[in-house]
Scaffold this active site. Structure first.
Site, PDB file in Angstrom:
ATOM      1  N   LYS A  52      12.339  67.913  62.466  1.00 19.22           N
ATOM      2  CA  LYS A  52      12.151  69.216  61.824  1.00 19.22           C
ATOM      3  C   LYS A  52      10.661  69.430  61.531  1.00 19.22           C
ATOM      4  O   LYS A  52      10.122  70.522  61.733  1.00 19.22           O
ATOM      5  CB  LYS A  52      12.988  69.297  60.536  1.00 19.22           C
ATOM      6  CG  LYS A  52      14.476  69.441  60.837  1.00 19.22           C
ATOM      7  CD  LYS A  52      15.374  69.233  59.633  1.00 19.22           C
ATOM      8  CE  LYS A  52      16.835  69.191  60.093  1.00 19.22           C
ATOM      9  NZ  LYS A  52      17.784  68.793  59.069  1.00 19.22           N
ATOM     10  N   GLN A  96      18.389  66.769  53.044  1.00 21.25           N
ATOM     11  CA  GLN A  96      18.997  66.144  54.217  1.00 21.25           C
ATOM     12  C   GLN A  96      20.270  65.387  53.819  1.00 21.25           C
ATOM     13  O   GLN A  96      20.240  64.558  52.903  1.00 21.25           O
ATOM     14  CB  GLN A  96      17.980  65.190  54.880  1.00 21.25           C
ATOM     15  CG  GLN A  96      18.464  64.580  56.168  1.00 21.25           C
ATOM     16  CD  GLN A  96      18.683  65.612  57.291  1.00 21.25           C
ATOM     17  OE1 GLN A  96      17.846  66.471  57.523  1.00 21.25           O
ATOM     18  NE2 GLN A  96      19.815  65.528  57.962  1.00 21.25           N
ATOM     19  N   ASP A 119      19.364  76.124  54.897  1.00 19.66           N
ATOM     20  CA  ASP A 119      20.447  75.448  55.628  1.00 19.66           C
ATOM     21  C   ASP A 119      21.723  76.291  55.611  1.00 19.66           C
ATOM     22  O   ASP A 119      22.668  76.028  56.345  1.00 19.66           O
ATOM     23  CB  ASP A 119      20.762  74.081  54.980  1.00 19.66           C
ATOM     24  CG  ASP A 119      20.316  72.917  55.852  1.00 19.66           C
ATOM     25  OD1 ASP A 119      20.038  73.147  57.044  1.00 19.66           O
ATOM     26  OD2 ASP A 119      20.253  71.778  55.340  1.00 19.66           O
TER      27      ASP A 119
END
Ligand code: NAP
Length: 293
Positions: A52, A96, A119
């Site tokens: 990322k 994450q 997200d």
């Protein structure tokens, strides 16, 4: 059969994002800033976060990584989430997953400000997606919708079968495919481990989206001639044909299914590259609007 080239489509979208970020900076606007919180030493998570970071650098998005020890308590993590929620210099951030077992991921996700939830996992963004309001869409389903759109695949009125009902892939993509939108407007069947006669259900699919997490589960006899097949699965398996000794395969038996499909995504190079690009798009959106309108 046409291959849906996710790698190329992702590269095209990255160029578009890069141009938009450059224009923001040329106009003296602050460029987008994505942050990631990584708790613990999970190897796959470290790779995902590194990828990322690399993707952000490629398009000019600033990125910051907060690395916390696996022993971090839930309240310490929540404090950091609160801190980033209030940091005006960060447009969007992700935590994450998976988190260590002693931390409840739902409590953490619910603490993220919905305006910064790039997200798309916060219940408010999920609720907006379900009701058709503009929202940050979860990355993998968002990526799948873009693959369909940019490949010119008609979805309206089609029978779409989604294999898998996870919160991050199967359920959201089934909602997006049935939305009153384009792409969308499909008649969707969502399947899971309790579905009866899965093969017959799959054989009725004009569009088959496999997110089942079982290597090469979908075989040629399960697929209708000229179906569009989207393979979300990623499995690393041993191979004596590669230098590394490993190769990636999907949830679809590509050799068999590609002979019947009209369009199919390969693994690797299909859905995978689109997931990170979708996160970049959400971050750009956050930077442009601060909140989705
Ligand atoms: P998951 O959480 O494990 O969910 C799998 C789903 O498949 C569940 O709904 C499960 O049913 C269903 N299922 C499992 N075995 C089945 C069977 N034999 N028959 C019918 N249904 C069955 O998986 P996920 O997180 O959605 O991920 C799916 C795959 O996509 C994995 O290979 C993952 O690595 C990959 N993935 C790729 C990306 C990407 O960027 N390309 C992103 C995310 C995930 P129940 O609900 O009844 O248990």
């Amino acid at each position: 059969m046409k291959l849906i080239d996710g790698k190329q489509i992702a590269a095209d979208i990255k160029e578009e994002i890069k141009a938009e970020v450059a224009a923001m900076i040329d106009n003296d606007l602050p460029g987008p800033h994505l942050a990631a919180i990584l708790v613990g030493e999970d190897l796959a998570s470290q790779t995902y976060v590194r990828n990322k970071e690399k993707a952000c650098a490629q398009v000019g998005i600033l990125s910051s990584i907060y690395r916390l020890s696996a022993k971090t308590s839930e309240s310490e993590l929540l404090e950091l989430v609160d801190f980033i929620n209030k940091d005006d210099e960060i447009d969007g951030f992700i935590v994450q997953l998976p988190l260590p077992d002693h931390i409840n991921p739902d409590r953490v996700i619910q603490r993220i400000s919905p305006e910064k939830d790039v997200d798309g996992f916060h219940p408010l963004n999920i609720g907006k997606m379900v009701t058709g309001l503009p929202a940050y869409l979860p990355a993998t389903p968002f990526g799948i919708m873009q693959l369909l759109e940019r490949s010119g695949i008609e979805t309206e009125g089609k029978n779409c079968v989604v294999l898998g009902r996870s919160n991050i892939v199967g359920t959201p993509v089934s909602i997006l495919m049935s939305r009153k939108a384009n792409p969308g407007n499909a008649t969707v069947t969502i399947c899971h481990s309790k579905t009866k006669d899965l093969k017959a259900v799959c054989q009725n699919a004009d569009i088959l989206i496999a997110a089942i997490g079982r290597p090469e589960f979908v075989t040629g006899d399960m697929v209708k001639k000229d179906a569009v097949v989207i393979d979300v699965g990623i499995h690393r398996v041993k191979s004596d044909k590669t230098k590394s000794g490993y190769k990636l395969i999907g949830d679809v038996k590509f050799d068999e299914v590609s002979k019947k499909a009209s369009f199919i995504t390969p693994v690797p190079g299909g859905v995978g590259p689109m997931t990170i690009v979708s996160l970049l798009l959400n971050t750009l959106k956050a930077a442009k609007k601060k909140a989705p309108k």
